[in-house]
Scaffold this active site. Structure first.
Site, PDB file in Angstrom:
ATOM      1  N   CYS A  21     -97.677  -3.419 -46.625  1.00 54.37           N
ATOM      2  CA  CYS A  21     -96.977  -2.988 -47.840  1.00 54.37           C
ATOM      3  C   CYS A  21     -97.199  -1.494 -48.095  1.00 54.37           C
ATOM      4  O   CYS A  21     -98.329  -1.015 -48.064  1.00 54.37           O
ATOM      5  CB  CYS A  21     -97.469  -3.788 -49.038  1.00 54.37           C
ATOM      6  SG  CYS A  21     -96.641  -3.325 -50.577  1.00 54.37           S
ATOM      7  N   CYS A  65     -87.976  -4.335 -50.461  1.00 57.98           N
ATOM      8  CA  CYS A  65     -89.300  -4.926 -50.670  1.00 57.98           C
ATOM      9  C   CYS A  65     -90.362  -4.136 -49.913  1.00 57.98           C
ATOM     10  O   CYS A  65     -90.193  -3.868 -48.727  1.00 57.98           O
ATOM     11  CB  CYS A  65     -89.361  -6.338 -50.127  1.00 57.98           C
ATOM     12  SG  CYS A  65     -88.141  -7.443 -50.770  1.00 57.98           S
ATOM     13  N   SER A 110     -96.718 -14.919 -52.364  1.00 58.76           N
ATOM     14  CA  SER A 110     -96.635 -14.129 -51.137  1.00 58.76           C
ATOM     15  C   SER A 110     -97.608 -14.714 -50.125  1.00 58.76           C
ATOM     16  O   SER A 110     -98.792 -14.375 -50.123  1.00 58.76           O
ATOM     17  CB  SER A 110     -96.985 -12.668 -51.448  1.00 58.76           C
ATOM     18  OG  SER A 110     -96.000 -12.121 -52.295  1.00 58.76           O
ATOM     19  N   GLY A 135     -97.734  -3.404 -57.703  1.00 56.11           N
ATOM     20  CA  GLY A 135     -98.839  -4.009 -58.447  1.00 56.11           C
ATOM     21  C   GLY A 135     -98.939  -5.514 -58.305  1.00 56.11           C
ATOM     22  O   GLY A 135     -98.020  -6.176 -57.835  1.00 56.11           O
ATOM     23  N   GLU A 136    -100.101  -6.044 -58.712  1.00 55.98           N
ATOM     24  CA  GLU A 136    -100.345  -7.489 -58.704  1.00 55.98           C
ATOM     25  C   GLU A 136    -100.341  -7.961 -60.165  1.00 55.98           C
ATOM     26  O   GLU A 136    -101.291  -7.709 -60.908  1.00 55.98           O
ATOM     27  CB  GLU A 136    -101.697  -7.782 -58.024  1.00 55.98           C
ATOM     28  CG  GLU A 136    -102.190  -9.204 -58.176  1.00 55.98           C
ATOM     29  CD  GLU A 136    -101.144 -10.276 -57.862  1.00 55.98           C
ATOM     30  OE1 GLU A 136    -100.539 -10.249 -56.780  1.00 55.98           O
ATOM     31  OE2 GLU A 136    -100.934 -11.158 -58.725  1.00 55.98           O
ATOM     32  N   GLU A 191     -91.829   2.669 -60.049  1.00 52.95           N
ATOM     33  CA  GLU A 191     -90.446   2.424 -59.655  1.00 52.95           C
ATOM     34  C   GLU A 191     -89.958   1.050 -60.098  1.00 52.95           C
ATOM     35  O   GLU A 191     -90.716   0.097 -60.156  1.00 52.95           O
ATOM     36  CB  GLU A 191     -90.315   2.551 -58.133  1.00 52.95           C
ATOM     37  CG  GLU A 191     -90.522   3.987 -57.686  1.00 52.95           C
ATOM     38  CD  GLU A 191     -90.333   4.195 -56.190  1.00 52.95           C
ATOM     39  OE1 GLU A 191     -89.847   5.267 -55.820  1.00 52.95           O
ATOM     40  OE2 GLU A 191     -90.676   3.307 -55.400  1.00 52.95           O
ATOM     41  N   HIS A 225     -97.070 -15.394 -46.328  1.00 55.76           N
ATOM     42  CA  HIS A 225     -96.986 -14.526 -45.142  1.00 55.76           C
ATOM     43  C   HIS A 225     -97.697 -14.987 -43.876  1.00 55.76           C
ATOM     44  O   HIS A 225     -97.547 -14.366 -42.825  1.00 55.76           O
ATOM     45  CB  HIS A 225     -97.463 -13.093 -45.449  1.00 55.76           C
ATOM     46  CG  HIS A 225     -96.799 -12.477 -46.628  1.00 55.76           C
ATOM     47  ND1 HIS A 225     -95.434 -12.503 -46.810  1.00 55.76           N
ATOM     48  CD2 HIS A 225     -97.300 -11.819 -47.703  1.00 55.76           C
ATOM     49  CE1 HIS A 225     -95.135 -11.884 -47.936  1.00 55.76           C
ATOM     50  NE2 HIS A 225     -96.235 -11.474 -48.505  1.00 55.76           N
ATOM     51  N   SER A 254     -94.361 -12.770 -59.128  1.00 55.73           N
ATOM     52  CA  SER A 254     -94.738 -12.862 -57.721  1.00 55.73           C
ATOM     53  C   SER A 254     -96.201 -12.462 -57.578  1.00 55.73           C
ATOM     54  O   SER A 254     -96.628 -11.438 -58.103  1.00 55.73           O
ATOM     55  CB  SER A 254     -93.842 -11.923 -56.898  1.00 55.73           C
ATOM     56  OG  SER A 254     -94.180 -11.998 -55.527  1.00 55.73           O
ATOM     57  N   CYS A 293    -102.620  -4.848 -49.077  1.00 56.42           N
ATOM     58  CA  CYS A 293    -101.977  -5.659 -48.037  1.00 56.42           C
ATOM     59  C   CYS A 293    -101.526  -4.719 -46.916  1.00 56.42           C
ATOM     60  O   CYS A 293    -100.970  -3.646 -47.176  1.00 56.42           O
ATOM     61  CB  CYS A 293    -100.790  -6.432 -48.609  1.00 56.42           C
ATOM     62  SG  CYS A 293    -101.283  -7.619 -49.885  1.00 56.42           S
ATOM     63  N   CYS A 346    -101.426  -0.335 -56.430  1.00 59.08           N
ATOM     64  CA  CYS A 346    -101.906  -1.712 -56.271  1.00 59.08           C
ATOM     65  C   CYS A 346    -103.269  -1.669 -55.609  1.00 59.08           C
ATOM     66  O   CYS A 346    -103.535  -0.832 -54.757  1.00 59.08           O
ATOM     67  CB  CYS A 346    -100.936  -2.519 -55.405  1.00 59.08           C
ATOM     68  SG  CYS A 346    -101.328  -4.289 -55.358  1.00 59.08           S
ATOM     69  N   CYS A 365     -86.125  -5.622 -60.451  1.00 59.18           N
ATOM     70  CA  CYS A 365     -87.435  -5.786 -59.834  1.00 59.18           C
ATOM     71  C   CYS A 365     -88.368  -4.767 -60.487  1.00 59.18           C
ATOM     72  O   CYS A 365     -88.123  -3.562 -60.393  1.00 59.18           O
ATOM     73  CB  CYS A 365     -87.287  -5.540 -58.333  1.00 59.18           C
ATOM     74  SG  CYS A 365     -88.844  -5.588 -57.448  1.00 59.18           S
TER      75      CYS A 365
HETATM   76  N1  SAH Z   1     -98.399  -8.268 -55.704  1.00 57.76           N
HETATM   77  C1  SAH Z   1     -97.297  -9.174 -55.810  1.00 57.76           C
HETATM   78  C2  SAH Z   1     -95.956  -8.516 -56.116  1.00 57.76           C
HETATM   79  C3  SAH Z   1     -95.544  -7.297 -55.319  1.00 57.76           C
HETATM   80  S1  SAH Z   1     -94.996  -7.515 -53.644  1.00 57.76           S
HETATM   81  C4  SAH Z   1     -97.189 -10.033 -54.590  1.00 57.76           C
HETATM   82  O1  SAH Z   1     -97.960  -9.825 -53.666  1.00 57.76           O
HETATM   83  O2  SAH Z   1     -96.386 -10.956 -54.585  1.00 57.76           O
HETATM   84  C5  SAH Z   1     -93.408  -8.213 -53.700  1.00 57.76           C
HETATM   85  C6  SAH Z   1     -93.012  -8.859 -52.355  1.00 57.76           C
HETATM   86  O3  SAH Z   1     -92.662  -7.874 -51.363  1.00 57.76           O
HETATM   87  C7  SAH Z   1     -94.157  -9.650 -51.778  1.00 57.76           C
HETATM   88  O4  SAH Z   1     -93.770 -10.869 -51.261  1.00 57.76           O
HETATM   89  C8  SAH Z   1     -94.625  -8.710 -50.694  1.00 57.76           C
HETATM   90  O5  SAH Z   1     -95.401  -9.374 -49.795  1.00 57.76           O
HETATM   91  C9  SAH Z   1     -93.320  -8.186 -50.150  1.00 57.76           C
HETATM   92  N2  SAH Z   1     -93.491  -7.011 -49.286  1.00 57.76           N
HETATM   93  C10 SAH Z   1     -94.466  -6.094 -49.351  1.00 57.76           C
HETATM   94  N3  SAH Z   1     -94.320  -5.164 -48.395  1.00 57.76           N
HETATM   95  C11 SAH Z   1     -93.230  -5.492 -47.696  1.00 57.76           C
HETATM   96  C12 SAH Z   1     -92.533  -4.880 -46.605  1.00 57.76           C
HETATM   97  N4  SAH Z   1     -92.965  -3.757 -46.046  1.00 57.76           N
HETATM   98  N5  SAH Z   1     -91.410  -5.486 -46.163  1.00 57.76           N
HETATM   99  C13 SAH Z   1     -90.964  -6.615 -46.744  1.00 57.76           C
HETATM  100  N6  SAH Z   1     -91.560  -7.210 -47.790  1.00 57.76           N
HETATM  101  C14 SAH Z   1     -92.685  -6.667 -48.256  1.00 57.76           C
END
Ligand code: SAH
Length: 366
Positions: free
Chosen positions: A123, A340, A221, A167-168, A96, A223, A199, A120, A116, A109
């Site tokens: 996510c 996100c 990221s 993905g990362e 996507e 958190h 990111s 996490c 991935c 985006c």
């Molecule tokens: N792997 C990379 C890029 C993908 S995530 C990374 O971790 O940065 C892109 C952003 O969306 C990250 O900051 C991630 O933590 C955030 N994200 C993931 N799940 C989310 C959710 N359920 N609600 C809000 N943000 C989220």
């Protein structure tokens, strides 16, 4: 004669690779910039239309090369103007990309992997598991396709790209780097380094390599302000704890040559207390950055809830008082699951996460 399987996909080439390819075939290297312009600036996928190339070169290209589009499997528009595409790759995997227009800019985006491996806990992409890295052609292909579709709709062109889809990106370093080079190339998309943002969840060796090879903007990221909680939310933290990740980010930013945003997803009762805000401010005292608070976006079966608007404001105020520029991200495209952490894609083999996690995260993958 070339066929579908043996044809090179010219979307895989950045300028240097394209020039080398033309030279190896006995052509002048400047053909590379001509073809790059046709493909990326004009969105052309038909060699016959490349009128500044000789007829014989055009038919040679027809035989040995292709510009392989992604198939649009779904195209959804949100009430707020956000648009989400589900793209199908040649092997049937689906990823996507999300287009987010705002006054004065439009952000795309994009995804860097099918699924991935990082798992996490907050996510939704994680619930899908991991399948494979995207090729550089599939990464730039998202921008190429979006640009063509937006042009056809007479919509605002993409001005910014963020690697915040599935993905990362630092676990797919070479392909991501090549795609970022095309994004910045004057003969392709000519986006400035500030308008391309990678990111990451904090892959330290990848951050170190990034500092040597590019100067795009970085988003981390984070958190959580402490290792125990962060390891719960972002298991990669067990391998690369906060102090190491922040050190690598500080090195990347250097003397302010590059920009860093710290992303912090707001989870009700988990990471959103006053004490945690103060701990975060302390952590970032020596890391030049701004903070982006992301209201959590729920997905089916998640155990988390979004922090209240008041809690998010209070958290932001504490960071502000500590002198940290903090912005709360406005949630976009929620009605089409484009916000996100809501990107899920669609793919068949979801069993490889464990195996790849072992190779790429615990092993020497970089
Ligand atoms: N792997 C990379 C890029 C993908 S995530 C990374 O971790 O940065 C892109 C952003 O969306 C990250 O900051 C991630 O933590 C955030 N994200 C993931 N799940 C989310 C959710 N359920 N609600 C809000 N943000 C989220």
């Amino acid at each position: 004669m070339g066929n579908e399987d043996t044809k090179v996909n010219l979307l895989d080439f950045d300028r240097a690779a394209m020039a080398a390819w033309f030279e190896a075939r006995g052509h002048k290297p400047f053909r590379a910039t001509q073809v790059l312009k046709w493909i990326h600036q004009l969105g052309v996928d038909d060699f016959a239309a490349m009128t500044n190339l000789s007829k014989s070169l055009r038919s040679e290209l027809e035989t040995v090369a292709e510009i392989r589009p992604l198939r649009v499997a779904a195209d959804q528009a949100s009430a707020d103007g956000t648009r989400k595409w589900l793209f199908e790759l040649a092997d049937g995997n689906r990823i996507e990309s999300v287009y987010i227009p705002e006054p004065g800019r439009a952000t795309l985006c994009i995804s860097s992997q099918v699924g991935c491996a990082l798992n996490c806990s907050f996510c939704s992409t994680a619930t899908q598991g991991y399948n494979r890295n995207l090729t550089s052609g599939e990464i730039i292909g998202q921008l190429w396709m979006a640009s063509r579709l937006l042009r056809a709709a007479d919509a605002q062109p993409v001005s910014n790209v963020v690697f915040m889809g599935m993905g990362e990106p630092l676990l797919n370093f070479d392909n991501v780097l090549r795609a970022m080079q095309l994004m910045q190339d004057d003969f392709a998309y000519a986006l400035s380094k500030r308008r391309v943002t990678l990111s990451t969840a904090g892959v330290v060796p990848g951050l170190e390599r990034l500092a040597l090879e590019t100067d795009v903007s970085l988003a981390l990221s984070l958190h959580a302000p402490d290792d125990a909680l962060r390891s719960e939310l972002v298991p990669l933290n067990n391998k690369y704890p906060i102090s190491e990740v922040l050190h690598a980010c500080r090195e990347y930013v250097g003397e302010g040559r590059r920009r860093l945003t710290v992303e912090y997803v707001m989870l009700d009762g988990v990471n959103d207390s006053d004490a945690q805000a103060r701990a975060l401010a302390k952590l970032l005292r020596k890391v030049p950055s701004k903070v982006n608070l992301i209201p959590f976006n729920p997905f089916p079966k998640t155990r988390y809830r979004r922090s209240s608007a008041q809690r998010i404001d209070r958290f932001r105020d504490i960071l502000h008082q500590a002198g940290i520029v903090t912005i709360t991200r406005r949630t976009r495209g929620e009605d089409i699951d484009a916000a996100c952490g809501q990107l899920a894609g669609d793919f068949t083999d979801r069993t490889r996460r464990r195996e790849r996690f072992a190779i790429e995260v615990n092993g020497d993958f970089i």
